[in-house]
Design an enzyme around this catalytic site. Structure first.
Site, PDB file in Angstrom:
ATOM      1  N   SER A   1      11.516   9.973   8.204  1.00  0.00           N
ATOM      2  CA  SER A   1      10.363  10.931   8.268  1.00  0.00           C
ATOM      3  C   SER A   1      10.806  12.071   8.676  1.00  0.00           C
ATOM      4  CB  SER A   1       9.419  10.538   9.146  1.00  0.00           C
ATOM      5  OG  SER A   1       8.525  11.591   9.621  1.00  0.00           O
TER       6      SER A   1
ATOM      7  N   THR B   1      -1.524   8.802   2.446  1.00  0.00           N
ATOM      8  CA  THR B   1      -1.631   7.396   2.450  1.00  0.00           C
ATOM      9  C   THR B   1      -2.547   7.163   3.432  1.00  0.00           C
ATOM     10  OG1 THR B   1       0.214   6.879   3.786  1.00  0.00           O
ATOM     11  CG2 THR B   1       0.717   7.223   1.508  1.00  0.00           C
TER      12      THR B   1
ATOM     13  N   SER C   1       0.750  -1.189  -0.175  1.00  0.00           N
ATOM     14  CA  SER C   1      -0.269  -0.197   0.024  1.00  0.00           C
ATOM     15  C   SER C   1       1.054   1.383  -0.027  1.00  0.00           C
ATOM     16  CB  SER C   1      -1.040   0.006   1.275  1.00  0.00           C
ATOM     17  OG  SER C   1      -0.189  -0.032   2.467  1.00  0.00           O
TER      18      SER C   1
ATOM     19  N   LEU D   1       3.216   4.308  -0.104  1.00  0.00           N
ATOM     20  CA  LEU D   1       4.338   4.805  -0.683  1.00  0.00           C
ATOM     21  C   LEU D   1       4.903   3.635  -1.376  1.00  0.00           C
ATOM     22  CD1 LEU D   1       6.642   6.983  -1.395  1.00  0.00           C
ATOM     23  CD2 LEU D   1       7.322   6.681   0.839  1.00  0.00           C
TER      24      LEU D   1
ATOM     25  N   LYS E   1      12.152   6.729  14.278  1.00  0.00           N
ATOM     26  CA  LYS E   1      12.481   7.235  13.137  1.00  0.00           C
ATOM     27  C   LYS E   1      13.869   8.031  13.383  1.00  0.00           C
ATOM     28  CE  LYS E   1       9.140   6.246  10.243  1.00  0.00           C
ATOM     29  NZ  LYS E   1       9.393   5.549   9.004  1.00  0.00           N
TER      30      LYS E   1
ATOM     31  N   TYR F   1       6.703   6.912  17.580  1.00  0.00           N
ATOM     32  CA  TYR F   1       6.993   7.151  15.999  1.00  0.00           C
ATOM     33  C   TYR F   1       8.258   8.054  15.800  1.00  0.00           C
ATOM     34  CZ  TYR F   1       6.022   8.036  11.046  1.00  0.00           C
ATOM     35  OH  TYR F   1       6.068   8.220   9.869  1.00  0.00           O
TER      36      TYR F   1
HETATM   37  N1  LIG Z   1       2.359   8.899   5.206  1.00  0.00           N
HETATM   38  C1  LIG Z   1       3.122   9.628   5.495  1.00  0.00           C
HETATM   39  O1  LIG Z   1       2.457  10.973   5.731  1.00  0.00           O
HETATM   40  C2  LIG Z   1       4.403   9.533   5.785  1.00  0.00           C
HETATM   41  C3  LIG Z   1       5.082   8.183   5.676  1.00  0.00           C
HETATM   42  N2  LIG Z   1       5.951   8.118   5.979  1.00  0.00           N
HETATM   43  C4  LIG Z   1       6.797   6.584   6.091  1.00  0.00           C
HETATM   44  O2  LIG Z   1       6.585   6.092   4.829  1.00  0.00           O
HETATM   45  C5  LIG Z   1       6.448   4.902   5.013  1.00  0.00           C
HETATM   46  C6  LIG Z   1       5.406   4.148   3.999  1.00  0.00           C
HETATM   47  O3  LIG Z   1       4.219   4.469   4.728  1.00  0.00           O
HETATM   48  P1  LIG Z   1       2.667   4.768   3.982  1.00  0.00           P
HETATM   49  O4  LIG Z   1       2.801   4.244   2.690  1.00  0.00           O
HETATM   50  O5  LIG Z   1       2.516   6.327   4.183  1.00  0.00           O
HETATM   51  O6  LIG Z   1       1.589   4.034   5.077  1.00  0.00           O
HETATM   52  P2  LIG Z   1       0.795   2.726   4.702  1.00  0.00           P
HETATM   53  O7  LIG Z   1       0.139   2.429   6.108  1.00  0.00           O
HETATM   54  O8  LIG Z   1       0.187   2.895   3.390  1.00  0.00           O
HETATM   55  O9  LIG Z   1       1.822   1.486   4.432  1.00  0.00           O
HETATM   56  C7  LIG Z   1       2.616   0.899   5.317  1.00  0.00           C
HETATM   57  C8  LIG Z   1       3.233  -0.387   4.758  1.00  0.00           C
HETATM   58  O10 LIG Z   1       4.103  -0.966   5.769  1.00  0.00           O
HETATM   59  C9  LIG Z   1       3.478  -2.428   5.851  1.00  0.00           C
HETATM   60  N3  LIG Z   1       3.784  -2.782   7.240  1.00  0.00           N
HETATM   61  C10 LIG Z   1       3.026  -2.661   8.281  1.00  0.00           C
HETATM   62  N4  LIG Z   1       3.426  -3.101   9.530  1.00  0.00           N
HETATM   63  C11 LIG Z   1       4.211  -4.452   8.946  1.00  0.00           C
HETATM   64  C12 LIG Z   1       4.620  -5.411   9.554  1.00  0.00           C
HETATM   65  N5  LIG Z   1       4.554  -5.374  11.076  1.00  0.00           N
HETATM   66  N6  LIG Z   1       5.586  -6.432   8.629  1.00  0.00           N
HETATM   67  C13 LIG Z   1       5.471  -6.029   7.492  1.00  0.00           C
HETATM   68  N7  LIG Z   1       4.857  -4.790   6.849  1.00  0.00           N
HETATM   69  C14 LIG Z   1       4.267  -4.121   7.561  1.00  0.00           C
HETATM   70  C15 LIG Z   1       2.209  -2.330   5.427  1.00  0.00           C
HETATM   71  O11 LIG Z   1       1.841  -3.699   4.979  1.00  0.00           O
HETATM   72  P3  LIG Z   1       0.857  -4.848   5.312  1.00  0.00           P
HETATM   73  O12 LIG Z   1      -0.173  -4.203   6.333  1.00  0.00           O
HETATM   74  O13 LIG Z   1       0.045  -5.137   4.116  1.00  0.00           O
HETATM   75  O14 LIG Z   1       1.461  -5.819   6.008  1.00  0.00           O
HETATM   76  C16 LIG Z   1       2.055  -1.346   4.157  1.00  0.00           C
HETATM   77  O15 LIG Z   1       2.334  -1.796   3.147  1.00  0.00           O
HETATM   78  C17 LIG Z   1       6.661   4.488   6.396  1.00  0.00           C
HETATM   79  O16 LIG Z   1       7.769   4.024   6.989  1.00  0.00           O
HETATM   80  C18 LIG Z   1       6.196   5.777   7.074  1.00  0.00           C
HETATM   81  O17 LIG Z   1       6.812   5.975   8.381  1.00  0.00           O
HETATM   82  C19 LIG Z   1       7.125   9.035   6.178  1.00  0.00           C
HETATM   83  C20 LIG Z   1       6.568  10.460   6.320  1.00  0.00           C
HETATM   84  C21 LIG Z   1       5.250  10.789   6.077  1.00  0.00           C
HETATM   85  C1  LIG Z   2       8.911  31.874  12.423  1.00  0.00           C
HETATM   86  C2  LIG Z   2       8.500  30.481  11.564  1.00  0.00           C
HETATM   87  C3  LIG Z   2       8.543  29.528  12.614  1.00  0.00           C
HETATM   88  C4  LIG Z   2       8.408  28.195  12.021  1.00  0.00           C
HETATM   89  C5  LIG Z   2       8.560  27.132  12.397  1.00  0.00           C
HETATM   90  C6  LIG Z   2       7.913  26.034  11.898  1.00  0.00           C
HETATM   91  C7  LIG Z   2       7.150  25.212  12.952  1.00  0.00           C
HETATM   92  C8  LIG Z   2       6.276  24.141  12.272  1.00  0.00           C
HETATM   93  C9  LIG Z   2       6.433  22.594  12.833  1.00  0.00           C
HETATM   94  C10 LIG Z   2       5.713  21.959  11.929  1.00  0.00           C
HETATM   95  C11 LIG Z   2       6.063  20.184  12.410  1.00  0.00           C
HETATM   96  C12 LIG Z   2       5.557  19.537  11.037  1.00  0.00           C
HETATM   97  C13 LIG Z   2       5.829  18.156  11.445  1.00  0.00           C
HETATM   98  C14 LIG Z   2       5.831  17.428  10.247  1.00  0.00           C
HETATM   99  C15 LIG Z   2       5.660  15.997  10.625  1.00  0.00           C
HETATM  100  C16 LIG Z   2       5.615  15.291   9.385  1.00  0.00           C
HETATM  101  O1  LIG Z   2       5.563  15.596   8.167  1.00  0.00           O
HETATM  102  O2  LIG Z   2       5.672  14.041   9.697  1.00  0.00           O
HETATM  103  C17 LIG Z   2       5.523  13.086   8.648  1.00  0.00           C
HETATM  104  C18 LIG Z   2       5.171  11.895   9.168  1.00  0.00           C
HETATM  105  O3  LIG Z   2       5.692  10.960   9.240  1.00  0.00           O
HETATM  106  C19 LIG Z   2       3.580  11.883   9.349  1.00  0.00           C
HETATM  107  O4  LIG Z   2       3.322  10.775  10.285  1.00  0.00           O
HETATM  108  P1  LIG Z   2       2.073  11.103  11.176  1.00  0.00           P
HETATM  109  O5  LIG Z   2       1.728   9.868  11.693  1.00  0.00           O
HETATM  110  O6  LIG Z   2       2.420  11.973  12.219  1.00  0.00           O
HETATM  111  O7  LIG Z   2       1.129  11.579  10.456  1.00  0.00           O
END
Ligand SMILES: NC(=O)C1=CN([C@@H]2O[C@H](COP(=O)(O)OP(=O)(O)OC[C@H]3O[C@@H](n4cnc5c(N)ncnc54)[C@H](OP(=O)(O)O)[C@@H]3O)[C@@H](O)[C@H]2O)C=CC1
Ligand SMILES: CCCCCCCCCCCCCCCC(=O)OCC(=O)COP(=O)(O)O
Length: 324
Positions: free
Chosen positions: A193, A241, A61, A63, A210, A206
């Protein structure tokens, strides 16, 4: 006026003198040679994705699925990993059906296992290696998120997130590394992340997993450089996602809601395209975030007290919203 035009005619004259001197072709030639050398270096340094064996975790799923699509289209021989066999099979069908006449593409292989089970990872790595005999690129993408207060979160939940996001990637990387060392080549990428660089309130498990990921892969990069192995850490901001839906809460239950930030995040296909480009250019550390998260990363280092102030007021605001 007179001085300006006379100065201009003097410098014009000097330029004419230089271009007609015997050194001019020599200088021009040297610039050309250097530019050509730089271009060749770039081309040589580029990893060719065509025919490369690429392993993608979390391919079922989000990314991971998009990474599978773009690397497949670029001609990679894929090994798709996840826990859900059916969803992986659907993806294999979709990719195999989308054959590209412009480029040679391969039917992907798949290996199903739970990344948070270290023993399962070790035996899965053997299966992964058997698919094509070796691995060129490992993309540690799978992950889960978390929402909760530290006060109300079970230690078991911290361990669960760490087991998946940190130890899962560590175990798979360690299991595949010896064969890369033996071949003196390979590329290990990990999806961290923005929260691998800054910690935001109500995401302790989380963000900690990371941060640990960033540290481990930074150490790895330095240690394996001598074997010709590359390491890339990707730190994206919000991506559209189901990450927040699948997030775990303080008592271990599923969060089951799509957060606004995630829903309005970047298209996973665009992020996967950037990753393909950065892997082929061997980029070491890639922050893929908007202005505010990027500023936050710099503030954390350059002006920590301002960063802590912003995070504390963010925590107060979020808590107030929850309470009301
Ligand atoms: N979405 C966002 O905003 C952000 C995401 N990320 C990172 O991107 C990466 C992908 O996440 P994203 O695509 O967003 O989320 P999804 O939930 O869509 O995908 C997560 C994937 O991880 C797999 N997974 C979860 N648990 C397990 C497990 N125990 N064993 C094997 N596989 C597992 C799932 O597969 P299945 O459940 O089928 O096993 C799934 O394919 C992650 O590392 C996330 O931290 C980073 C920054 C931002
Ligand atoms: C004078 C200007 C000040 C500017 C300061 C900016 C401060 C803003 C803070 C922004 C924080 C953003 C956090 C972003 C987090 C992020 O992108 O995470 C990605 C993920 O992994 C998302 O996972 P989640 O499960 O948390 O949705």
């Amino acid at each position: 006026m007179f001085f300006q035009s006379s100065r201009r005619s003097v410098s014009k004259g000097k330029l004419m003198e230089f271009t007609s001197s015997p050194f001019f072709p020599l200088v021009l030639g040297s610039i050309g040679v250097v530019a050509l050398y730089q271009l060749l270096l770039r081309v040589r340094q580029k990893t060719h994705i065509q025919d490369a064996v690429v392993v993608v975790t979390g391919a079922s799923s989000g990314l991971g699925r998009e990474c599978a699509k773009v690397f497949h289209a670029a001609g990679a021989r894929l090994v798709l990993c996840g826990r859900d066999k059916e969803r992986l099979q659907d993806l294999v069908k979709e990719l195999t059906g989308a054959a590209d006449s412009q480029r040679k593409t391969y039917p992907p292989s798949m290996v199903t296992f739970d990344l948070s089970d270290t023993e399962a990872v070790a035996s899965a790595a053997v299966e992964v290696l058997q698919c094509f005999g070796h691995v060129d690129i490992l993309i540690n993408n799978a992950g889960i998120s978390y929402r909760g207060t530290i006060l109300e979160t079970d230690v078991q939940v911290h361990k669960q997130v760490m087991d998946m996001n940190y130890f899962g990637a560590v175990a798979l990387t360690k299991a595949l590394l010896p064969s890369m060392v033996q071949r003196r080549s390979g590329h290990i990428a990990v999806v961290s992340s923005v929260q691998g660089k800054i910690a935001i309130p109500f995401r302790s498990a989380y963000a900690a997993s990371k941060h640990a990921t960033q540290a481990f892969f930074d150490c790895l990069r330095a240690e394996v450089e001598k074997f010709g192995i590359e390491v890339s850490v990707f730190s994206p901001g919000y991506i559209r996602t189901n990450l927040s839906v699948n997030a775990v809460t303080g008592n271990g239950s599923k969060y089951s809601a799509l957060d606004k930030n995630t829903a309005e995040g970047r298209d996973p296909h665009d992020i996967a395209m950037v990753m393909l480009n950065c892997v082929s250019r061997k980029k070491k550390d890639v922050l893929l975030a908007g202005v505010f998260p990027t500023l936050a990363v710099y503030f954390r280092t350059l002006c920590p007290s301002l960063f802590f102030f912003i995070m504390a007021s963010r925590a107060r605001k979020e808590q107030k919203l929850k309470d009301s």
